[in-house]
Structure formats: structure tokens, C-alpha cells
Design a protein around this motif. Structure first.
Motif, PDB file in Angstrom:
ATOM      1  N   HIS A 194       0.821  -1.213   0.000  1.00 56.14           N
ATOM      2  CA  HIS A 194       0.000   0.000   0.000  1.00 56.14           C
ATOM      3  C   HIS A 194       0.854   1.262   0.000  1.00 56.14           C
ATOM      4  CE1 HIS A 194      -3.946  -1.866   0.693  1.00 56.14           C
ATOM      5  NE2 HIS A 194      -3.300  -2.740   1.457  1.00 56.14           N
ATOM      6  N   HIS A 195       0.341   2.262  -0.657  1.00 60.07           N
ATOM      7  CA  HIS A 195       0.846   3.633  -0.546  1.00 60.07           C
ATOM      8  C   HIS A 195       0.033   4.298   0.564  1.00 60.07           C
ATOM      9  CE1 HIS A 195       2.433   7.542  -1.806  1.00 60.07           C
ATOM     10  NE2 HIS A 195       1.204   8.007  -1.655  1.00 60.07           N
ATOM     11  N   ILE A 196       0.707   4.781   1.592  1.00 57.12           N
ATOM     12  CA  ILE A 196       0.065   5.326   2.796  1.00 57.12           C
ATOM     13  C   ILE A 196       0.388   6.810   2.912  1.00 57.12           C
ATOM     14  CG2 ILE A 196      -0.124   5.113   5.303  1.00 57.12           C
ATOM     15  CD1 ILE A 196      -0.913   2.535   3.906  1.00 57.12           C
ATOM     16  N   GLU A 197      -0.610   7.630   3.298  1.00 54.47           N
ATOM     17  CA  GLU A 197      -0.369   9.066   3.468  1.00 54.47           C
ATOM     18  C   GLU A 197      -0.863   9.558   4.822  1.00 54.47           C
ATOM     19  OE1 GLU A 197      -1.501  11.636   0.318  1.00 54.47           O
ATOM     20  OE2 GLU A 197      -0.091  10.703  -1.083  1.00 54.47           O
ATOM     21  N   PHE A 198      -0.082  10.489   5.411  1.00 55.06           N
ATOM     22  CA  PHE A 198      -0.412  11.125   6.682  1.00 55.06           C
ATOM     23  C   PHE A 198      -0.375  12.636   6.527  1.00 55.06           C
ATOM     24  CE2 PHE A 198       1.176   7.020   8.070  1.00 55.06           C
ATOM     25  CZ  PHE A 198       0.352   6.697   9.141  1.00 55.06           C
ATOM     26  N   ASP A 199      -1.204  13.295   7.327  1.00 54.95           N
ATOM     27  CA  ASP A 199      -1.194  14.754   7.456  1.00 54.95           C
ATOM     28  C   ASP A 199      -0.301  15.108   8.648  1.00 54.95           C
ATOM     29  OD1 ASP A 199      -1.669  17.439   7.779  1.00 54.95           O
ATOM     30  OD2 ASP A 199      -3.805  17.239   8.209  1.00 54.95           O
TER      31      ASP A 199
END
Length: 536
Positions: A194-199
Motif C-alpha cells: 500500500h501507498h500510505i499518506e499522513f497529514d
């Protein structure tokens, strides 16, 4: 243009009177010959600081390149190589990962802190796992007042130590918000990535390409419920341990590690056992004999008639440690955000499916908008060259592509003029070509000069990144002769070793060097910061 070096050294760099053994003198002569062959700059290419480091200020110089700290070797072999060395060096030998930073130190400073008594926690080397913990515990007995075998948990909302900037230490996490996940491979793939993104807007942290992202995961709910059912205790039951009161579910979900089963758990079960044979067996398991493959639930189920109190159980469990991931984004291309590239780990033991704690947390359990405790682990000698015109060669199969996606994003935004060559590989091109469209876009816009791919499960012979390197060895040697920096990211046990061997073979084939000179040239690249590895 390739620079050819003689296969023997008629005139030693070091005089016979130099205070080195014949073996050390031979290695150093080859090392400096390698320096001279790199780009015509010779030894003068080293800064004074680098020269001081090479000749007396680093473990490599002090300890013959520290072969006992090679993470590709079994721990028994590392300890044998370190036999007779001072305690801090033997502690380094027990550590399985060269300077990954997950413990909050580098290996040398962690070993020194343990030996000096400044650090009491023996279980911070996550890559080393139980075998490292056991060896450090044994070595710490030489200190008399041995450091503690377990570390205090970092509590959600706890105040960070005053000297620790929040968000830059495992002991001082900062809040981030989970944004999204998307699967990178097709359903037909044998992997789930998975490609995971956080703020990061609430976290107050900054990072650079090459840094790592530390995250505190939660344990799977199903596993926590299974342990609660086995104990016959409601998850809401308050348990007071280690100076605080939490519900059993909170302890097991957020605070304590549930895999692997710690030695202290088997020792606790041995205390509970009435049968002499069972007590002896559990005591041996507490020393590591026959204990591999057990998580906490499996250990409890294996001895269902033994019922330790929940207080004693909590005391016996290790703290839930953070996990580190290579960052796959550039802050200049993604301000206020960070992304990761994560393989989800699932495997079966007997009748149960086991789960990688952090990978399944990121790949399935955490939800959009959830707060997560994170920190930035600043890179130890892994980052883009200061001169944006310097060529770079990147070798990153599988999730090893992560930091190189960050590099390419950064070079595109900053309009760096240096050439860039990426070697990427996986099992099948149709299902496992991560970030394909992005890489093609990098090529169209000039940030990526050359892309070489390798697919190990497609039709024909298995092909790996090191095979592609050998096929294009003449060009690769030419890039190095023109000053390129060489990077590798991924598996330390096999891939990294195979890639370094391939690079040595290339130097032998295309520079006319013998193997010793080729290995010395690679050592020189490392000393100059032109060969950098992020391996795990």
C-alpha cells in the motif's frame, strides 16, 4: 571513460614501518588504491574530517572495518568475530542492524550507553529481536548491576522529556492524522503493498528525503479479544501495573507487544507450573530453547492450565515498540504530508493466521482521520548529494523504491541537473510495478534519466536487480567514474549483499581491478559518502 588500475600494487601506499599488521597494511593499500581509482581525485577527495574518521575516529578504522557488525552474518558468527573485544564492541556485535536508528541511537552509541550504564533498556534493537535481547542481557551481566530487561512504555499523551524535541524521538512522539491508503499492486499479485499518506500539519515536524518515519501501531483487536477470552477476564477490567491503572484491553491494544512471546512470559509460566518436567521445559524456553514461533496467545494456549494473574502477565510482556519506515515523499513536493510504501505481512502458523503489527495496522485497521503517534528519525548518512548536478544511481527492489521516489520528487521540484538511474525489481511486471506512471512521468520531465527493471517471476530465467546491474556494468562503471553516488534500499540479508557483490564484479570487469582492489574501491566509496545504504 574507465580508469584501469593494475591488479597488483608494486608500490605500497603505507611504508613497512607503519604500525599495522601485514593483513591490515594489505587492506589499507588496496583501500587507498581504490580511492585513487574513483574519479581522479585520489586521497585528496577526502575531507580532513573523513580522513580522521578513517584513520582513528570510527569503529571501522578501530576494528578492521567491524566485520563482527555485519548484519548479514548470524549472531553466533558475529559474536565469535568479536571475541576478546571490549564490552561495547561485543554489544555492537549482538545488534543485528547497522545504524538503522530504530532504537533512538546508532549501534555504537547504543552499545556505549549500555556499557556505561547511561541506558538501562536492553530491548531497543527491534531488528535484532529476541536473540539480540538475550545476548545483550548476557553481556550486561558483566556490568554487575545489569540494565533493565524491559523498557518503560511511552504513554499516549505523556509529556516528552524536556531535552527531546517532540516528534524527533521514539520517546517523544507527535500527533499526525492518517489520510489514506491505496494498493500499489494488482489483485493477482502474491503481495499486498500500500501507498500510505499522513497529514503532518498538527505534528510540528519536518523531514528530508532519506529520513525514516516512526509510528506507534495498535495490536489487532481480534488477537486482543482472544487473549482476554483465554484469561477469562473482561477487556474492561482495570489492571494496575508498572505504576498505572489501565483496562486490560488498553494494556493489550496500545501498550504491550503481543508478538513474539517474550522470554519473561515463559519464565512466568515456569513459576506457575507444578509439574517438574513442565517447569523444566518452560525454564528452557525462557532461555530461548524451542521458543521460536510463539506469540503471546500461542504461549498461553500451549499451557492452558497455567493461569498467571493479569497483573503478572502485564508485567512480563514487552512494551509495544514503534516501527520505522523509509519515507517515500519529498516535503517540497508534498508540503504538510508524508507518504510510506508498506508491504502488509500475513502468515500462517499451525491453524492461526499471524499479522505484522504495524503493516496490518497501516494496511487495514487505521481509519481515515484517526490520530497516530509518530516521529521523524533523521537519516544517518543517507540522503541526496549536496551538489544537485551529481549523478545518482539508486537500487531499490520492492518497497526499497520508497526513498528513491522521494529523491526523484525532490530532484524534480528543485530542478536538479544531475542524471538519475533507478534499478527497480519485483516479482511480476503486470502486477508489481509500483509507481509506474509516476516513474514514466519523471522520465518525461527529465528527473529520471534511466530506468532498469527486473522481474523474477515472469517468463524466462529469474532476473534480479543485480543481474541488470551486471548487464549494464560498463555504463554503471562510467557513471561512478564521473562521480555518481550509489544508493541501495531494501533487504539486508540477501539483496544488499548480492548488489554489493555485483558492483565488485562490475569494477573487476570494467576497471581491470582484482577483487581485493574492487572491494577496496567500494570501501572508499562508502568512506566518501558515495555509497549509501538504507537496509533492514
Amino acid at each position: 571513460m574507465s580508469i584501469t588500475m593494475p591488479t597488483t600494487f608494486a608500490t605500497p601506499v603505507l611504508p613497512d614501518s607503519a604500525p599495522f599488521s601485514p593483513e591490515q597494511r594489505s587492506w589499507l593499500n588496496g583501500f587507498f588504491a581504490g580511492l585513487l581509482s574513483l574519479d581522479g581525485a585520489g586521497v585528496a577527495a577526502l575531507t580532513p574530517a573523513e580522513g580522521a574518521s578513517l584513520l582513528g575516529g570510527s569503529p571501522a578504522a578501530e576494528d578492521d572495518d567491524a566485520p563482527w557488525h555485519d548484519q548479514t552474518l548470524p549472531i553466533a558468527e558475529r559474536m565469535s568475530l568479536a571475541e576478546g573485544k571490549p564490552l561495547p564492541r561485543r554489544m555492537m556485535a549482538a545488534m543485528a542492524q547497522q545504524d538503522c536508528g530504530q532504537c533512538g541511537y546508532v549501534c555504537e552509541t547504543y552499545a556505549k550507553a549500555l556499557a556505561d550504564g547511561a541506558e538501562k533498556r536492553l530491548n531497543l534493537c527491534a531488528p535484532g529481536g529476541k536473540e539480540t535481547n538475550r545476548m545483550l542481557k548476557k553481556l550486561a551481566e558483566e556490568l554487575g548491576d545489569a540494565p533493565a530487561a524491559t523498557a518503560p512504555a511511552v504513554l499516549a499523551g505523556a509529556e516528552a522529556p524536556a531535552e527531546e524535541p517532540r516528534g524527533y524521538s521514539r520517546d517523544a512522539p507527535a500527533p499526525a492524522v492518517f489520510l489514506s491508503r491505496r494498493r500499489l499492486n494488482q489483485e493477482s499479485s502474491a503481495k499486498e503493498t500500500h501507498h500510505i499518506e499522513f497529514d503532518l500539519s498538527r505534528a510540528g515536524v519536518a523531514y528530508e528525503p532519506g529520513d525514516a518515519f516512526g509510528i506507534y501501531p495498535n495490536n489487532p483487536v481480534a488477537l486482543v479479544k482472544s487473549i482476554g477470552r483465554h484469561l477469562g477476564i473482561p477487556l474492561g477490567e482495570p489492571i494496575t501495573a508498572q505504576g498505572q491503572t489501565r483496562s486490560l484491553g488498553d494494556w493489550l491494544t496500545h501498550v504491550k507487544a503481543l508478538s513474539p512471546a517474550p522470554d519473561a512470559l515463559f519464565a512466568l509460566l515456569a513459576q506457575e507450573a507444578a509439574d517438574a518436567g513442565e517447569k523444566a521445559k518452560l525454564s528452557r524456553m525462557a532461555e530461548g530453547e524451542g521458543a521460536d514461533g510463539y506469540d503471546v496467545l500461542a504461549a498461553l494456549l500451549a499451557f492452558p492450565h497455567l493461569a498467571p494473574s493479569p497483573y503478572r502477565l502485564i508485567e512480563a510482556l514487552d512494551p509495544l515498540a514503534p516501527r520505522l519506515y523509509s519515507i517515500s515523499s519529498s516535503p517540497r513536493a508534498n508540503p504538510g504530508r508524508v507518504s510510506l510504501t508498506v508491504d502488509v505481512v500475513r502468515y500462517q502458523v499451525d491453524e492461526r493466521v499471524r499479522f505484522g503489527v504495524a503493516s496490518t495496522f497501516l494496511g487495514a485497521r487505521v481509519r481515515e482521520g484517526d490520530p497516530v503517534r509518530i516521529y521523524i528519525q533523521k537519516a544517518h548518512a543517507f540522503g541526496l548529494p549536496q551538489d544537485p548536478t551529481t549523478p545518482i544511481i539508486m537500487v531499490g527492489p520492492g518497497t526499497g523504491i520508497a526513498p528513491f521516489r522521494a529523491f526523484l520528487q525532490d530532484r524534480l521540484v528543485t530542478r536538479a541537473k544531475g542524471e538519475a538511474w533507478l534499478f527497480f525489481g519485483h516479482q511480476r511486471e503486470a502486477s508489481d510495478f509500483f509507481y509506474r506512471e509516476e516513474l514514466e512521468e519523471f522520465q518525461r520531465k527529465g528527473a529520471l534519466t534511466r530506468l532498469s527493471t527486473a522481474w523474477s517471476r515472469d517468463a524466462g530465467p529469474k532476473t534480479y536487480v543485480q543481474d541488470r546491474m551486471r548487464e549494464q556494468g560498463a555504463d554503471l562503471a562510467d557513471w561512478l567514474d564521473r562521480g555518481a553516488h550509489f544508493y541501495i534500499c531494501g533487504d539486508a540479508t540477501r539483496m544488499a549483499k548480492d548488489v554489493e557483490t555485483a558492483l565488485a564484479d562490475i569494477l573487476v570487469a570494467h576497471r581491470g581491478q582484482d577483487e581485493a582492489a574492487a572491494r577496496a574501491a567500494i570501501a572508499a566509496l562508502k568512506a566518501q559518502g558515495r555509497y549509501q545504504a538504507d537496509v533492514y
